[in-house]
Design a protein around this motif. Structure first.
Motif, PDB file in Angstrom:
ATOM      1  N   LYS A 227       0.718  -1.445  -0.195  1.00 14.92           N
ATOM      2  CA  LYS A 227       0.157  -0.044  -0.180  1.00 14.92           C
ATOM      3  C   LYS A 227       0.690   1.207  -0.087  1.00 14.92           C
ATOM      4  CE  LYS A 227      -3.664   1.194   3.051  1.00 14.92           C
ATOM      5  NZ  LYS A 227      -4.624   0.467   3.886  1.00 14.92           N
ATOM      6  N   LEU A 228       2.064   1.061   0.709  1.00 14.06           N
ATOM      7  CA  LEU A 228       2.914   2.343   0.857  1.00 14.06           C
ATOM      8  C   LEU A 228       3.973   1.881  -0.277  1.00 14.06           C
ATOM      9  CD1 LEU A 228       2.929   2.668   4.618  1.00 14.06           C
ATOM     10  CD2 LEU A 228       1.653   4.202   2.960  1.00 14.06           C
ATOM     11  N   PRO A 229       4.769   2.977  -0.619  1.00  9.34           N
ATOM     12  CA  PRO A 229       5.936   2.840  -1.265  1.00  9.34           C
ATOM     13  C   PRO A 229       7.113   2.486  -0.559  1.00  9.34           C
ATOM     14  CG  PRO A 229       5.239   5.089  -1.390  1.00  9.34           C
ATOM     15  CD  PRO A 229       4.359   4.447  -0.556  1.00  9.34           C
ATOM     16  N   GLU A 230       7.962   1.454  -1.081  1.00 15.07           N
ATOM     17  CA  GLU A 230       9.015   1.543  -0.166  1.00 15.07           C
ATOM     18  C   GLU A 230      10.101   2.427  -0.688  1.00 15.07           C
ATOM     19  OE1 GLU A 230      10.714  -1.768   1.137  1.00 15.07           O
ATOM     20  OE2 GLU A 230       8.717  -1.788   1.822  1.00 15.07           O
ATOM     21  N   PRO A 231      10.916   2.866   0.514  1.00 10.98           N
ATOM     22  CA  PRO A 231      11.957   3.849  -0.026  1.00 10.98           C
ATOM     23  C   PRO A 231      13.078   3.067  -0.899  1.00 10.98           C
ATOM     24  CG  PRO A 231      12.245   3.188   2.479  1.00 10.98           C
ATOM     25  CD  PRO A 231      10.990   2.408   1.753  1.00 10.98           C
ATOM     26  N   LEU A 232      13.306   4.079  -2.055  1.00 11.12           N
ATOM     27  CA  LEU A 232      14.208   3.348  -3.064  1.00 11.12           C
ATOM     28  C   LEU A 232      15.522   3.135  -2.619  1.00 11.12           C
ATOM     29  CD1 LEU A 232      13.087   5.593  -6.149  1.00 11.12           C
ATOM     30  CD2 LEU A 232      12.264   3.211  -5.561  1.00 11.12           C
ATOM     31  N   PRO A 233      16.167   2.037  -2.915  1.00  9.32           N
ATOM     32  CA  PRO A 233      17.536   1.594  -2.461  1.00  9.32           C
ATOM     33  C   PRO A 233      18.351   2.796  -3.151  1.00  9.32           C
ATOM     34  CG  PRO A 233      16.498  -0.256  -3.489  1.00  9.32           C
ATOM     35  CD  PRO A 233      15.435   0.877  -3.517  1.00  9.32           C
ATOM     36  N   PRO A 234      19.614   3.008  -2.639  1.00  7.03           N
ATOM     37  CA  PRO A 234      20.453   4.029  -3.392  1.00  7.03           C
ATOM     38  C   PRO A 234      20.772   3.472  -4.732  1.00  7.03           C
ATOM     39  CG  PRO A 234      21.438   2.717  -1.269  1.00  7.03           C
ATOM     40  CD  PRO A 234      20.149   2.388  -1.544  1.00  7.03           C
ATOM     41  N   SER A 235      21.177   4.126  -5.721  1.00  6.06           N
ATOM     42  CA  SER A 235      21.395   3.821  -6.991  1.00  6.06           C
ATOM     43  C   SER A 235      22.252   2.818  -6.997  1.00  6.06           C
ATOM     44  CB  SER A 235      21.489   4.906  -8.004  1.00  6.06           C
ATOM     45  OG  SER A 235      22.495   5.697  -7.342  1.00  6.06           O
ATOM     46  N   SER A 236      23.546   3.001  -6.038  1.00  6.13           N
ATOM     47  CA  SER A 236      24.784   1.995  -6.056  1.00  6.13           C
ATOM     48  C   SER A 236      24.594   0.412  -5.846  1.00  6.13           C
ATOM     49  CB  SER A 236      25.572   2.609  -5.046  1.00  6.13           C
ATOM     50  OG  SER A 236      25.137   2.697  -3.902  1.00  6.13           O
ATOM     51  N   SER A 237      23.246   0.395  -5.339  1.00  3.40           N
ATOM     52  CA  SER A 237      23.070  -0.980  -4.801  1.00  3.40           C
ATOM     53  C   SER A 237      22.480  -1.854  -5.941  1.00  3.40           C
ATOM     54  CB  SER A 237      21.971  -0.972  -3.867  1.00  3.40           C
ATOM     55  OG  SER A 237      20.814  -0.441  -4.302  1.00  3.40           O
ATOM     56  N   GLY A 238      22.489  -1.528  -7.159  1.00  2.00           N
ATOM     57  CA  GLY A 238      22.226  -2.734  -8.032  1.00  2.00           C
ATOM     58  C   GLY A 238      21.142  -1.976  -9.107  1.00  2.00           C
ATOM     59  N   LYS A 239      20.712  -2.836 -10.162  1.00  2.00           N
ATOM     60  CA  LYS A 239      19.995  -2.246 -11.119  1.00  2.00           C
ATOM     61  C   LYS A 239      18.357  -2.209 -10.566  1.00  2.00           C
ATOM     62  CE  LYS A 239      21.774  -3.606 -15.582  1.00  2.00           C
ATOM     63  NZ  LYS A 239      21.863  -4.791 -16.463  1.00  2.00           N
ATOM     64  N   MET A 240      17.926  -1.004 -10.962  1.00  2.00           N
ATOM     65  CA  MET A 240      16.331  -0.833 -10.719  1.00  2.00           C
ATOM     66  C   MET A 240      15.380  -1.295 -11.799  1.00  2.00           C
ATOM     67  SD  MET A 240      16.422   0.221  -7.628  1.00  2.00           S
ATOM     68  CE  MET A 240      14.550   0.915  -7.333  1.00  2.00           C
ATOM     69  N   LYS A 241      14.179  -1.448 -11.632  1.00  2.00           N
ATOM     70  CA  LYS A 241      13.326  -1.693 -12.540  1.00  2.00           C
ATOM     71  C   LYS A 241      12.163  -0.854 -12.272  1.00  2.00           C
ATOM     72  CE  LYS A 241      12.434  -6.179 -14.909  1.00  2.00           C
ATOM     73  NZ  LYS A 241      12.516  -7.476 -14.428  1.00  2.00           N
ATOM     74  N   THR A 242      11.513  -0.268 -13.434  1.00  2.00           N
ATOM     75  CA  THR A 242      10.178   0.294 -13.380  1.00  2.00           C
ATOM     76  C   THR A 242       8.928  -0.088 -14.165  1.00  2.00           C
ATOM     77  OG1 THR A 242      11.366   2.502 -13.004  1.00  2.00           O
ATOM     78  CG2 THR A 242       9.142   2.626 -13.554  1.00  2.00           C
ATOM     79  N   SER A 243       7.824  -0.232 -13.561  1.00  2.00           N
ATOM     80  CA  SER A 243       6.727  -1.069 -14.186  1.00  2.00           C
ATOM     81  C   SER A 243       5.941   0.130 -14.570  1.00  2.00           C
ATOM     82  CB  SER A 243       6.061  -2.209 -13.520  1.00  2.00           C
ATOM     83  OG  SER A 243       7.047  -3.036 -13.513  1.00  2.00           O
TER      84      SER A 243
END
Ligand SMILES: O=C(O)C(=O)C[C@]1(C(=O)O)C=C[C@@H](O)C=C1
Length: 347
Positions: A227-243
């Protein structure tokens, strides 16, 4: 009526490497950064003991298995349907819901994807699970004594060839582990269930055959919804994906080309692009919740489901979304989460 074009640059599932070593589940490479984030974050997060994850089915279902893989310390909340699992999160009876959204054998599970779009939940994690189907029967029953097999409709469909060979009548029930429970409660001696080896161990049934799926490579992708957004991991921590989901006026090919150009001109890799034009197949339009205030349900005859590599905080991702919004009817970002390149296999 012509069938809707279905372009599915199906997520990178088939090429994924199986993460399996000596029967033990290996953690994703990105997990350490997520754990660090959780320790600092104020939200209840995946690693938090006591996190409640709602899933469709009974204890031992593949979805529960996926929930435990995504959040090893969670407690799982069995639900009758995916709609109930989503409702459990909305009503605070669970913190997350886990939903299968595509498989290498089925493609996109529109039944679940479309359901999710009607709610104000976001994707906070993905998990790819290798699905082994086994033929389970009451202790002592042999294959020759079987007349019928029961399971989740998807499991029956995925094992079509093996069931043809066995010559068993098929009957669909709500989930794979539910089928196992039914065998036990009704002491069925002429019926088998298709379910996981884990369900066999939990309920004490015999495994008469394994690897029943028609394709040896059978991976299901699950999404963890919150229900709530998770805080985004720092960009250094690996690839992110968006849907995201994009609704447009029709003329899929032109829209597809424009979307591809919005991403390719910025060197953003797509991992999924699925066309859904339900009205061309005589079905009702896709219903999507517009989460902007005031939130309201809207109907769209032409939609695209798009996943790509990158975080919504990246400038070039923001630009691509702005460009797509300029020529489409509606855009909703469904979530931004760590890309998990692993396929988990607990066989
Ligand atoms: O019945 C289960 O065990 C489930 O978790 C559901 C489900 C599905 O809905 O596709 C999940 C994964 C497998 O592909 C088979 C069934």
């Amino acid at each position: 009526m012509a069938a809707a074009p279905s372009l599915n640059l199906q997520s990178n599932l088939p090429s994924l490497k199986r993460t399996f070593s000596n029967g033990r589940l290996r953690k994703p490479r990105s997990s350490s950064s997520i754990v660090a984030l959780h320790q600092n974050g104020s939200l209840r997060s995946h690693g938090t003991p006591g996190l409640r994850v709602a899933f469709q089915g009974s204890t031992g279902a593949y979805s529960e298995f996926a929930a435990k893989t995504a959040c090893p310390e969670c407690s799982t909340v069995p639900c009758r349907s995916f709609a109930d699992a989503i409702a459990a999160v909305e009503r605070n009876r669970a913190d997350r819901a886990i939903v299968p959204v595509e498989s290498t054998m089925e493609g996109t599970a529109l039944r679940n994807y479309d359901l999710f779009l009607r709610h104000d939940l976001r994707i906070v994690q993905e998990i790819n699970l290798f699905v082994h189907y086994c033929l389970l029967a009451m202790p002592g029953v042999s294959t020759a004594e079987l007349r019928r097999v029961i399971s989740h409709p998807m499991a029956l469909a995925h094992c079509g060839r093996a069931l043809e060979r066995l010559g068993l009548d098929r009957e669909a029930v709500e989930d794979t582990a539910g089928a196992v429970k039914m065998l036990l409660s009704e002491q069925m001696l002429d019926t088998a269930a298709i379910a996981s080896p884990r369900a066999a161990a939990i309920y004490g049934l015999d495994v008469l055959a394994g690897g029943l799926q028609d394709e040896s490579w059978n991976v299901t992708r699950f999404l963890l919804l919150s229900k709530l957004p998770e805080p985004l991991p720092p960009s250094s921590s690996g690839k992110m994906k968006t849907s995201m989901v994009v609704a447009h006026r029709g003329g899929s090919m032109t829209v597809l080309l424009k979307i591809l150009s919005a991403f390719s001109s910025r060197d953003i890799s797509l991992t999924k692009l699925e066309v859904n034009n339900p009205t061309m197949e005589g079905k009702g339009p896709v219903i999507i919740l517009d989460v902007r205030s005031p939130a309201m349900l809207k109907t769209f005859p032409h939609v695209l489901y798009v996943d790509f590599e990158g975080s919504i905080e990246d400038e070039k991702v923001k630009e691509a979304i702005d460009e797509i919004s300029s020529f489409s009817v509606f855009v909703r970002v469904l979530g931004c989460y760590g890309a998990d390149p692993h396929v988990y296999d607990l066989y």
